[in-house]
Design a protein around this motif. Structure first.
Motif, PDB file in Angstrom:
ATOM      1  N   LEU A  81       0.828  -1.207   0.000  1.00 15.69           N
ATOM      2  CA  LEU A  81       0.000   0.000   0.000  1.00 15.69           C
ATOM      3  C   LEU A  81       0.861   1.256   0.000  1.00 15.69           C
ATOM      4  O   LEU A  81       0.604   2.197  -0.753  1.00 15.69           O
ATOM      5  CB  LEU A  81      -0.939   0.007   1.212  1.00 15.69           C
ATOM      6  CG  LEU A  81      -2.161  -0.882   1.122  1.00 15.69           C
ATOM      7  CD1 LEU A  81      -2.894  -0.930   2.457  1.00 15.69           C
ATOM      8  CD2 LEU A  81      -3.099  -0.408   0.025  1.00 15.69           C
ATOM      9  N   VAL A  82       1.871   1.281   0.845  1.00  8.69           N
ATOM     10  CA  VAL A  82       2.777   2.433   0.883  1.00  8.69           C
ATOM     11  C   VAL A  82       3.456   2.592  -0.473  1.00  8.69           C
ATOM     12  O   VAL A  82       3.546   3.698  -1.015  1.00  8.69           O
ATOM     13  CB  VAL A  82       3.817   2.284   2.014  1.00  8.69           C
ATOM     14  CG1 VAL A  82       4.899   3.342   1.901  1.00  8.69           C
ATOM     15  CG2 VAL A  82       3.125   2.357   3.369  1.00  8.69           C
ATOM     16  N   ARG A  83       3.895   1.492  -1.035  1.00 11.29           N
ATOM     17  CA  ARG A  83       4.560   1.519  -2.336  1.00 11.29           C
ATOM     18  C   ARG A  83       3.620   2.055  -3.416  1.00 11.29           C
ATOM     19  O   ARG A  83       4.045   2.775  -4.313  1.00 11.29           O
ATOM     20  CB  ARG A  83       5.032   0.107  -2.684  1.00 11.29           C
ATOM     21  CG  ARG A  83       6.129   0.043  -3.690  1.00 11.29           C
ATOM     22  CD  ARG A  83       6.691  -1.368  -3.827  1.00 11.29           C
ATOM     23  NE  ARG A  83       7.638  -1.664  -2.755  1.00 11.29           N
ATOM     24  CZ  ARG A  83       7.642  -2.753  -2.011  1.00 11.29           C
ATOM     25  NH1 ARG A  83       6.765  -3.706  -2.213  1.00 11.29           N
ATOM     26  NH2 ARG A  83       8.546  -2.930  -1.062  1.00 11.29           N
ATOM     27  N   TYR A  85       1.459   4.324  -3.267  1.00 14.90           N
ATOM     28  CA  TYR A  85       1.324   5.775  -3.235  1.00 14.90           C
ATOM     29  C   TYR A  85       2.428   6.463  -4.032  1.00 14.90           C
ATOM     30  O   TYR A  85       2.318   7.631  -4.358  1.00 14.90           O
ATOM     31  CB  TYR A  85       1.341   6.305  -1.796  1.00 14.90           C
ATOM     32  CG  TYR A  85       0.006   6.179  -1.116  1.00 14.90           C
ATOM     33  CD1 TYR A  85      -0.947   7.173  -1.232  1.00 14.90           C
ATOM     34  CD2 TYR A  85      -0.308   5.058  -0.377  1.00 14.90           C
ATOM     35  CE1 TYR A  85      -2.183   7.061  -0.624  1.00 14.90           C
ATOM     36  CE2 TYR A  85      -1.535   4.930   0.244  1.00 14.90           C
ATOM     37  CZ  TYR A  85      -2.471   5.935   0.115  1.00 14.90           C
ATOM     38  OH  TYR A  85      -3.690   5.807   0.714  1.00 14.90           O
ATOM     39  N   THR A  86       3.487   5.737  -4.347  1.00 16.14           N
ATOM     40  CA  THR A  86       4.608   6.348  -5.051  1.00 16.14           C
ATOM     41  C   THR A  86       4.763   5.815  -6.468  1.00 16.14           C
ATOM     42  O   THR A  86       5.775   6.057  -7.106  1.00 16.14           O
ATOM     43  CB  THR A  86       5.922   6.101  -4.283  1.00 16.14           C
ATOM     44  OG1 THR A  86       6.126   4.690  -4.160  1.00 16.14           O
ATOM     45  CG2 THR A  86       5.875   6.743  -2.911  1.00 16.14           C
ATOM     46  N   THR A  87       3.760   5.088  -6.967  1.00 17.42           N
ATOM     47  CA  THR A  87       3.851   4.518  -8.309  1.00 17.42           C
ATOM     48  C   THR A  87       2.618   4.896  -9.114  1.00 17.42           C
ATOM     49  O   THR A  87       1.658   5.465  -8.591  1.00 17.42           O
ATOM     50  CB  THR A  87       3.938   2.977  -8.262  1.00 17.42           C
ATOM     51  OG1 THR A  87       2.701   2.474  -7.759  1.00 17.42           O
ATOM     52  CG2 THR A  87       5.093   2.508  -7.415  1.00 17.42           C
ATOM     53  N   GLN A  88       2.643   4.545 -10.380  1.00 17.60           N
ATOM     54  CA  GLN A  88       1.499   4.776 -11.252  1.00 17.60           C
ATOM     55  C   GLN A  88       0.304   3.913 -10.843  1.00 17.60           C
ATOM     56  O   GLN A  88      -0.812   4.173 -11.249  1.00 17.60           O
ATOM     57  CB  GLN A  88       1.877   4.464 -12.706  1.00 17.60           C
ATOM     58  CG  GLN A  88       2.857   5.441 -13.299  1.00 17.60           C
ATOM     59  CD  GLN A  88       2.241   6.823 -13.477  1.00 17.60           C
ATOM     60  OE1 GLN A  88       1.039   6.975 -13.594  1.00 17.60           O
ATOM     61  NE2 GLN A  88       3.077   7.841 -13.468  1.00 17.60           N
ATOM     62  N   ALA A  89       0.563   2.882 -10.055  1.00 15.63           N
ATOM     63  CA  ALA A  89      -0.504   1.952  -9.672  1.00 15.63           C
ATOM     64  C   ALA A  89      -1.526   2.606  -8.757  1.00 15.63           C
ATOM     65  O   ALA A  89      -2.589   2.044  -8.535  1.00 15.63           O
ATOM     66  CB  ALA A  89       0.079   0.725  -8.982  1.00 15.63           C
ATOM     67  N   VAL A  90      -1.227   3.781  -8.221  1.00 16.26           N
ATOM     68  CA  VAL A  90      -2.147   4.426  -7.291  1.00 16.26           C
ATOM     69  C   VAL A  90      -3.520   4.625  -7.924  1.00 16.26           C
ATOM     70  O   VAL A  90      -4.523   4.622  -7.239  1.00 16.26           O
ATOM     71  CB  VAL A  90      -1.561   5.758  -6.756  1.00 16.26           C
ATOM     72  CG1 VAL A  90      -1.601   6.847  -7.808  1.00 16.26           C
ATOM     73  CG2 VAL A  90      -2.285   6.210  -5.510  1.00 16.26           C
ATOM     74  N   SER A  91      -3.596   4.732  -9.253  1.00 16.46           N
ATOM     75  CA  SER A  91      -4.881   4.944  -9.901  1.00 16.46           C
ATOM     76  C   SER A  91      -5.745   3.685  -9.913  1.00 16.46           C
ATOM     77  O   SER A  91      -6.954   3.776 -10.021  1.00 16.46           O
ATOM     78  CB  SER A  91      -4.682   5.455 -11.326  1.00 16.46           C
ATOM     79  OG  SER A  91      -3.992   4.498 -12.092  1.00 16.46           O
ATOM     80  N   VAL A  92      -5.152   2.494  -9.831  1.00 12.48           N
ATOM     81  CA  VAL A  92      -5.939   1.265  -9.864  1.00 12.48           C
ATOM     82  C   VAL A  92      -6.077   0.604  -8.505  1.00 12.48           C
ATOM     83  O   VAL A  92      -6.956  -0.231  -8.322  1.00 12.48           O
ATOM     84  CB  VAL A  92      -5.353   0.239 -10.862  1.00 12.48           C
ATOM     85  CG1 VAL A  92      -5.428   0.763 -12.277  1.00 12.48           C
ATOM     86  CG2 VAL A  92      -3.957  -0.168 -10.503  1.00 12.48           C
ATOM     87  N   VAL A  93      -5.252   0.963  -7.558  1.00  9.33           N
ATOM     88  CA  VAL A  93      -5.287   0.313  -6.245  1.00  9.33           C
ATOM     89  C   VAL A  93      -6.639   0.487  -5.561  1.00  9.33           C
ATOM     90  O   VAL A  93      -7.212  -0.493  -5.076  1.00  9.33           O
ATOM     91  CB  VAL A  93      -4.119   0.779  -5.348  1.00  9.33           C
ATOM     92  CG1 VAL A  93      -4.292   0.293  -3.921  1.00  9.33           C
ATOM     93  CG2 VAL A  93      -2.796   0.301  -5.915  1.00  9.33           C
ATOM     94  N   PRO A  94      -7.209   1.696  -5.499  1.00  9.35           N
ATOM     95  CA  PRO A  94      -8.508   1.817  -4.816  1.00  9.35           C
ATOM     96  C   PRO A  94      -9.598   0.954  -5.446  1.00  9.35           C
ATOM     97  O   PRO A  94     -10.355   0.298  -4.737  1.00  9.35           O
ATOM     98  CB  PRO A  94      -8.854   3.307  -4.950  1.00  9.35           C
ATOM     99  CG  PRO A  94      -7.547   3.985  -5.147  1.00  9.35           C
ATOM    100  CD  PRO A  94      -6.690   3.007  -5.895  1.00  9.35           C
TER     101      PRO A  94
END
Length: 182
Positions: A81-83, A85-94
């Motif tokens: 989760l912390v990781r 926040y610093t990658t492009q994946a933040v858009s799909v994680v939620p």
């Protein structure tokens, strides 16, 4: 009688005290956690600014439970989760987390029915799909390495196909998001 179909409104005063608007009394974080466990939606707003503080307080409740040793989130998940926040994946994680939890909630009653069986989680509707989705997601997040996952044979080829599909869906989502920003 309170309307349990709409969120319970909690107001935060300047003194940081939390006020239950239904019962006209002050509440603690533990009280809010109890409301949520009982199935009640909660909305916490700052009285002065009107800002929605719900996310902040829910995270605080989780942090307090985790710090008391009531660990639900494995360290690996917290690290990912912390990781994110610093990658492009933040858009799909939620969206991924929401879909996973929805599938879990939908399958809970089935899992309870199958509790007497050898592996009740495997009998949960959608469990295989959720597992495959999670494996493909983590494979994408970790550059293709999932500890303990099979890497050869038709299963490995299927996972590779799933990964290609997820990457194309991610690219489409990112394209849509970039168009929305314009």
């Amino acid at each position: 009688m309170a309307d349990t179909n709409k969120p319970l409104l909690i107001k935060r005063y300047a003194s940081r005290r939390l006020y239950n608007t239904e019962t006209s009394d002050y509440v603690t974080l533990e009280d809010i956690a109890i409301f949520i466990r009982e199935g009640r939606e909660v909305q916490i707003v700052d009285l002065k600014s009107g800002d929605d503080l719900t996310r902040q307080y829910l995270l605080q409740i989780i942090a307090e439970h985790e710090s008391r040793g009531e660990s639900v989130l494995p360290v690996d998940v917290l690290t990912d989760l912390v990781r994110s926040y610093t990658t492009q994946a933040v858009s799909v994680v939620p969206q991924f987390l929401q879909a996973s939890f929805e599938m879990l909630r939908e399958g809970q009653s089935k899992a309870m029915e199958n509790m007497g069986k050898a592996n009740p989680m495997a009998a949960m509707p959608g469990f295989d799909a959720m597992r495959a989705q999670q494996e493909a997601f983590f494979k994408a997040m970790t550059g293709g390495i999932i500890p303990g996952a099979p890497t050869s044979g038709s299963e490995g080829a299927k996972e590779e196909d799933d990964l290609v599909e997820i990457k194309s869906q991610l690219a489409a989502l990112q394209d849509k998001l970039s168009k929305m920003d314009k």
